[in-house]
Design an enzyme around this catalytic site. Structure first.
Site, mmCIF file in Angstrom:
data_model
loop_
_atom_site.group_PDB
_atom_site.id
_atom_site.type_symbol
_atom_site.label_atom_id
_atom_site.label_comp_id
_atom_site.label_asym_id
_atom_site.label_seq_id
_atom_site.Cartn_x
_atom_site.Cartn_y
_atom_site.Cartn_z
ATOM 1 N N ALA A 264 25.595 41.569 -0.209
ATOM 2 C CA ALA A 264 25.537 40.394 0.654
ATOM 3 C C ALA A 264 26.526 39.353 0.148
ATOM 4 O O ALA A 264 26.752 39.219 -1.060
ATOM 5 C CB ALA A 264 24.125 39.796 0.671
ATOM 6 N N LYS A 265 27.126 38.627 1.096
ATOM 7 C CA LYS A 265 28.073 37.581 0.718
ATOM 8 C C LYS A 265 27.422 36.522 -0.152
ATOM 9 O O LYS A 265 28.012 36.027 -1.111
ATOM 10 C CB LYS A 265 28.638 36.923 1.985
ATOM 11 C CG LYS A 265 29.527 37.804 2.824
ATOM 12 C CD LYS A 265 29.953 37.067 4.089
ATOM 13 C CE LYS A 265 30.756 37.962 5.021
ATOM 14 N NZ LYS A 265 31.067 37.285 6.304
ATOM 15 N N ARG A 266 26.183 36.164 0.194
ATOM 16 C CA ARG A 266 25.533 35.067 -0.521
ATOM 17 C C ARG A 266 25.263 35.405 -1.983
ATOM 18 O O ARG A 266 25.073 34.519 -2.806
ATOM 19 C CB ARG A 266 24.217 34.697 0.171
ATOM 20 C CG ARG A 266 23.167 35.799 0.191
ATOM 21 C CD ARG A 266 21.877 35.321 0.837
ATOM 22 N NE ARG A 266 20.890 36.378 0.931
ATOM 23 C CZ ARG A 266 20.802 37.244 1.925
ATOM 24 N NH1 ARG A 266 21.660 37.162 2.927
ATOM 25 N NH2 ARG A 266 19.884 38.184 1.937
ATOM 26 N N SER B 235 31.528 38.065 10.679
ATOM 27 C CA SER B 235 31.724 36.617 10.726
ATOM 28 C C SER B 235 32.652 36.218 9.591
ATOM 29 O O SER B 235 32.451 36.661 8.446
ATOM 30 C CB SER B 235 30.390 35.875 10.588
ATOM 31 O OG SER B 235 29.543 36.145 11.675
#
Length: 282
Positions: free
Chosen positions: A255-257, A9
């Site tokens: 993780a992106k977050r 995404s």
């Protein structure tokens, strides 16, 4: 023919975890003389950005990956997903849910018998639904497990399985039973995107002829819901290979977050694709 895919995404830059997953799928396709697809899963208009999509192509090319063209972009096919939603609605398998995520979360915390009864909230009463529609309240379409079970019949429902060629988080492998009850009545369409992840991904895997879904163990549980959707729609069942999750020095998965170090940052720091591939075991 062996067909697999990498489906990021565009909500941020790729990191080592993405590189490991993409290389795992790409290497598997090459080993089988098969096809490797790149799919852009951009159904969330609030978080997806064109610059991140461009960065995905840049990062994967830097890694040395190639893929079949054209690249499928989910936002170009929203009408296809709506048609599936309408088909499921026409069979009485979906219901409107006006409850917000916070309301569901709060209810789970207050539930005396655990989360399951809340995760399957069921439709609103006719009068309440009419009132909420008249007020213009936003809603999601949830898949009713009760109606799905009735539509499939007990024999089919109890006989649902999927093939795990990798390993689940607890070492699960082989032919495994499908247990969609754990996820409850999942959302298949949202007010902001018109479609939710479980429906879009199963539709696209069927549309693109994906024979092997290769992805991280964090998505292992999603397989249960997705196999149910595939069965309801008469779509083929791919085999699944869930791979281990890459973790950083602190033991947490990338993780992106968490603002994990991106491939662009590694590249700017002088790392070569050969070095990264060797570090990841390729």
């Amino acid at each position: 023919m062996f067909v697999t895919r990498f489906a990021p995404s565009p909500t941020g830059r790729l990191h080592r975890g993405h590189a490991f997953s993409a290389l795992t799928a790409w290497t598997a396709a090459k080993a089988e003389n098969g096809r490797f697809l790149l799919r852009i899963e951009d159904i969330d208009p609030t978080r997806c950005r064109p610059e991140y999509e461009a960065a995905i192509f840049e990062d994967l090319a830097w890694l040395g990956l190639d893929w079949d063209m054209p690249v499928r972009r989910q936002s170009d096919h929203l009408d296809d997903y709506v048609a599936v939603i309408e088909a499921l609605r026409g069979r009485g398998l979906l219901y409107r849910c006006f409850r917000t995520r916070k309301e569901i979360t709060d209810a789970i915390g207050d539930a005396p018998h655990g989360a399951m009864e809340v995760a399957r909230p069921g439709p609103h009463g006719a009068e309440e639904e009419a009132r909420l529609l008249a007020e213009g309240r936003p809603f999601a379409w949830r898949l009713s497990l009760d109606r799905a079970r009735e539509a499939l019949g007990e024999a089919v429902w109890n006989g649902l399985t999927f093939v795990e060629e990798g390993k689940g988080p607890n070492g699960q492998t082989g032919v495994l039973p499908v247990r969609p009850e754990a996820a409850g009545d999942v959302v298949l369409a949202r007010k902001d995107a018109g479609v939710a992840y479980h429906l879009a991904v199963t539709h696209d895997d069927a549309r693109q002829g994906v024979t092997h879904v290769i992805r991280g163990q964090d998505l292992f549980e999603a397989t249960h819901v997705q196999r149910l959707v595939q069965t309801l729609m008469g779509w083929p069942a791919p085999a699944y290979r869930h791979h281990r999750l890459l973790t950083g020095p602190d033991g947490r998965r990338y993780a992106k977050r968490d603002r994990s170090v991106t491939l662009a940052e590694l590249r700017a720091g002088g790392m070569t694709p050969e070095t990264l591939r060797a570090e990841l075991g390729f």
